[in-house]
Structure formats: structure tokens, C-alpha cells
Design a protein around this motif. Sequence first.
Motif, mmCIF file in Angstrom:
data_model
loop_
_atom_site.group_PDB
_atom_site.id
_atom_site.type_symbol
_atom_site.label_atom_id
_atom_site.label_comp_id
_atom_site.label_asym_id
_atom_site.label_seq_id
_atom_site.Cartn_x
_atom_site.Cartn_y
_atom_site.Cartn_z
ATOM 1 N N THR A 172 22.687 23.926 -8.225
ATOM 2 C CA THR A 172 21.391 24.438 -7.792
ATOM 3 C C THR A 172 20.586 24.789 -9.031
ATOM 4 O O THR A 172 21.070 25.452 -9.940
ATOM 5 N N PRO A 194 14.018 22.399 -9.497
ATOM 6 C CA PRO A 194 13.780 20.983 -9.684
ATOM 7 C C PRO A 194 12.536 20.734 -10.539
ATOM 8 O O PRO A 194 11.430 20.703 -10.024
ATOM 9 N N ASN A 195 12.717 20.643 -11.815
ATOM 10 C CA ASN A 195 11.620 20.180 -12.652
ATOM 11 C C ASN A 195 12.093 18.975 -13.444
ATOM 12 O O ASN A 195 13.279 18.660 -13.470
ATOM 13 N N ASN A 232 14.976 19.281 -16.002
ATOM 14 C CA ASN A 232 16.292 19.448 -15.379
ATOM 15 C C ASN A 232 16.818 18.149 -14.803
ATOM 16 O O ASN A 232 17.996 17.838 -14.918
ATOM 17 N N ILE A 233 15.900 17.423 -14.172
ATOM 18 C CA ILE A 233 16.324 16.177 -13.542
ATOM 19 C C ILE A 233 16.794 15.171 -14.577
ATOM 20 O O ILE A 233 17.833 14.532 -14.435
ATOM 21 N N SER A 284 20.530 14.551 -13.803
ATOM 22 C CA SER A 284 20.680 13.525 -12.780
ATOM 23 C C SER A 284 22.094 12.952 -12.891
ATOM 24 O O SER A 284 22.497 12.518 -13.963
ATOM 25 N N ASP A 300 15.323 10.254 -8.389
ATOM 26 C CA ASP A 300 15.070 11.683 -8.558
ATOM 27 C C ASP A 300 13.657 11.939 -9.092
ATOM 28 O O ASP A 300 12.963 12.847 -8.639
ATOM 29 N N LEU A 344 10.643 13.836 -7.077
ATOM 30 C CA LEU A 344 10.013 15.019 -7.676
ATOM 31 C C LEU A 344 8.502 14.839 -7.796
ATOM 32 O O LEU A 344 7.726 15.778 -7.593
ATOM 33 N N HIS A 350 18.462 15.939 -2.435
ATOM 34 C CA HIS A 350 17.163 16.603 -2.434
ATOM 35 C C HIS A 350 16.988 17.423 -1.166
ATOM 36 O O HIS A 350 16.483 18.550 -1.189
ATOM 37 N N ALA A 407 19.014 20.545 -1.375
ATOM 38 C CA ALA A 407 18.451 21.525 -2.306
ATOM 39 C C ALA A 407 17.147 22.139 -1.798
ATOM 40 O O ALA A 407 16.892 23.328 -2.018
ATOM 41 N N THR A 408 16.317 21.350 -1.130
ATOM 42 C CA THR A 408 14.975 21.830 -0.793
ATOM 43 C C THR A 408 14.652 21.841 0.691
ATOM 44 O O THR A 408 13.650 22.408 1.116
#
Lengths: 305, 292
Positions: free
Chosen positions: A3, A6-7, A10-11, A15, A194, A198, A230, A233-234
Motif C-alpha cells: 500500500t 499512487p504517484n 512510486n509506480i 511496479s 500502471d 494513474l 488498482h 488499492a483504490t
Amino acid sequence: MKTMVPNLKNIINHSPSIDKVGVEERCARFQSRSIKNESKWEGLKMVLSMIDLTTLEGKDTPGKVKQMCYKAHHLNDNMSDLPNVAAVCVYPSMVKLAKKELIGTNIKVASVSTAFPSGQAPLSVKLSDTKFAVDNGADEIDMVISRGEFLSGDYNFVHDEIATIKEACGHARLKVILETGELSTLDNVRLASDIAILAGADFIKTSTGKISPAATMPVTYTMLQAIRDHYVATGKMIGMKPAGGISNSKLALHYLVMVKETVGDEWLNNTYFRFGASSLANDVLMQIQKAKTGIYSSADYFSID
Amino acid sequence: MGRLEVLKTYKIYIGGAFPRTESGRTYPLHGKKGDLLANICLSSRKDVRNAVVAARKAFGGWSEKTAFNRGQILYRIAEMMEGRKAQLMEELVAMGFTKVAAEKEVLLSIDRCIYYAGWCDKYQAVVSSVNPVASAHFNFTVAEPTGVVAIIADEKTGLLGLVSLLLPILAGGNTAVVLASQSLAMSSITLAEIIHSSDVPGGVVNILTGDLNELAETFSTHMDINALALSRSTDLKKKIAENCTVNVKRFFSYDKNWADASAQGLHFISDFQEYKTTWHPIEKIGGAGGGY
């Protein structure tokens, strides 16, 4: 995936890398499911309702597009209770015509844009290409990512470009074509998925259909995993569209099995899953005919597309 | 130390490959003394479907080959059979033929290949025509292959009946899906191997082994089969003929002694041809006027 916020940074750094052998083995297993007759019949109808009937050729004429639009809502007049296809997919110059032909139906008009299929054009051209399609009434925009930039590591560029196009789409849903046939590895496919998600993709799509290999099961599976992660996570659902190379019913049913077992039942409708195909519809119709009459049919009795 | 003989798996022939039947079923084939010769594929409806798909795909390429080239390829089948005479005879003997009968059948089959190889670039000239019409038209008729042809091969000959129907059908530019003799199936699969090594493109010939009672319905109703040649006496004959009307398949029944001299001829080619007539407007030729 851990966790995290998600920017893009980070991806790019996190990934996950993909176990190619494992993915292939898993995909082989999707293809060994026994599908009983009744499920097959329902599955085939579902496949029809998920098709984006596509014509993307230099030789496209208004006549060809008209014929395809007619086919989109008259798949086979001899068979009752068939669904319509989900959408027709055309070049921007044909959007207006397609839109007019489909008045009074629930069929969407999707337009490719951003200098499809290569994507080798400046952003300003891509933007006006997109706006042209949207202004002409396109319900969905299928854009291509800049594969050159992606492969040379300029992920920011790819991300920002998608985000800019997304803005230009307005209410139209955005499908982002990764052109996986040019991305070499499943790791790249995952990373591109990813990034596209995003940047605001409503759908991620495998291919333009102009490059071989087009959609394959391992590639689609990898993209579905990105969608699933995704979602976990979201809580946001992203659509999936494999395109190119899926031309027979059996394979299409295997894709549905994969969708069900990877992301779940919520994706089994044409809001979240599509097939980009031109010859798949006829094959499905032939199988449905077989299921109804018990006899094998022939391509002679279906429209030429 | 004695050597363990390596036995051949008799598989079916679809689209230029030798898969097992999709159904995974087999039936045992016994020799005269009840000894097990081989387990033969018991093909299913889906094998028929796959074979038809392969035959349809191959049709364009095969029918568009020049007649001369088709002749060369059919001749090549004869060459390959000649080289494997001994094996073909041995298999027929194992399945119950006398040595003399086996030799006769194999030699006659080879000769029949040569016969039809010769016809390839000649039958057009014989069956086509320029027709007299009462107007200023050049009117001519040409023969074109019917398409995908199903062959229900003779049950009593392992090789000859099959070859005698397959070759004229190929000579005429058609592609074929064959159901081989059930009780003499070994030879047909060896023939498939011969065809496979004779420059015949994959899919042009597809050979299945199995039970006619189970497959008759699929063969006769399939909408993508354009003609059906039945060379077997069966109670199903009437039903098969009726089913062929579904897509107005051409239906031919040949109850023949295939060793007979009358079992070869031009009509085995022309039965599987469609005739196209063209009216081409012309001016008067040589004062012949409208009567040309």
C-alpha cells in the motif's frame, strides 16, 4: 503490491516484475476449462455484446462504415434475441457518419486518435485529432501511447501525454492502447498499464491491431492484474480491451474465463470489458447458429466484413 | 538381447498435421487371427468440423494452382506410393488380404494416381465449351471446382476405393475431407503420410478414421461441405441424401467394384465441377453475324 500513495514515482519504482513462465502456465489453464453447452450459449451472447466492431484501414469508405454500422445492430436478422455489439470503432473522419447511422441505438461510437496507429506526431496534432473526434460525437476515444518515449524511459512524458488527452476527452471515455507487441516484455506491459491507469485511463487496451503479436492471453492477464491491483488499492474499476487476433469464439470464451477468475464478475459486461475485433462477430454467430440448429454453418451465409 | 519393436501410433490427418482425435477415443483394429494390430482414432464430430475448416482454408490456394502444377503434385503422390509399396502391402496383408490381392490393390492404386495426374491439365479442355448463341455474344462455359468435398470411402478396400475417389476430386481443384474405411483403417493413415510428403499443401486432404453411423449426420448436414461422395452400402444412404439438401450439397453414391476398369474416368472429375457460362459481347466476327 504494498500500500502506498499512487504517484508516478512510486509506480515506476515499485511496479512489480512479472513471472512470464508462471503467467503462461496460468493462461494455459484458462484454456483447459470445460464449458458446458448452456454456459457456452450464454457466454457467446455475452461475447457479442462486448464486441467493438472495428474497421481501421486506409481504404475505409463511407459505404464500408455504413455497412458496418448496420451490421452492428442487425447482427443476424434470422436469429431472435441477439444483443447488439457494444460499439463501432472507426477513424476520426468517420465518426460523424457512424454517429448518424447509429441514431436510436444504444451502440457507442469509438474513435481512434492521437495519430493512430504509430502515435508519432506532436502533442498539438494529437490534441486536435482527439478534439475533432469528440466534437463529432465520439463516445469513446482510443488513444495510443508514445512507445518510443516509453521504451527510452521517459515515463513522465507518457504519463503527462495521457493525462492531457484525457482532459481533451471531456465526457468521452478514454481507452489507452499500450501496443504491447512493441513493448517486448511483460514487465513493460505491467508498468505501462500502471502508468496509463494513474494518468486517467478509463480502459486499457492491448493493441492497435496493426502490429503482430496483437492481443495474447499472457499480455491480457498481466493487464488484468494491474487493473485488479488498482481496484484493491483504490476501489476504482478500470476497463480492459484486448484487441486484434481474437477471431474465434472458443478463444473469446477463454478470455471471459480469464476475466472472471482474475478480476471477477463485475467486469463481465461491456462497460468494463470489450473485444476489439472485426471477424470475431461472424464466428460467434456461426457458433450460435450451430447451437440453435445443431448443424455446422458456413461463412457463405454471413456478411463479408 | 531381443529388440522391442517400435509401433506406429495411427493418428488422423487434419490441416497438414497428425493430431489424435479431439475426443481422445480409439477402437482396436484386429488382424485375421484376432491379434491386435493397432488402436485407431475414433473421430468425433469436432474432428469433422476441424477438418472442414482446414479444407476450406486450403481451398483457395489449391484451386488456384495451375492445372499443370496440380498434375505434378498428384504424380508425386504416385512416386511416393511406389517407394512405400512394401509397407502398404504388408499392412493390407495384416488386415486380412491375401498377398496377391494386396499387391493388386496397391499397384492399381498407384496407377490410378498416374491416371488422374494426367487428367489435371486436360479435363478443362474436354468439359468446357464455346457455345453457339443467336446474338452477338462470345458465349463460353468453363468448369470450376465445387469446393470442399466429403468422401465416405469404400469399406472393403483399404486403399483403392479411397484413392479412386480422392484423386479425381483433387485433380479438379477441390479439397477433401475423407472418412476412411473403418475396418481397414491402417492403409488410409499410411496414405496420409504419403500425401503429406508429396507437396500436397496442408489441408487439401484431410483423413479421418471412425464410425460412419456416428458421423453421417455431421458430414451430410455441414453447411460448409459442398459435395458428398458416398462409396459404401449403408442403411443411412437415404438419410444422408436427404440431409444433403440442407445446403443443396451435390450427392453422389458410387457402389462400385473399384478394381474394375470402369471405375476410373473423366466423369469422376466432372461430377465435382460447377459450370460457369459467360456471355461476352462482341462485334460480328468474320461475317459470321449473330450465329457465331
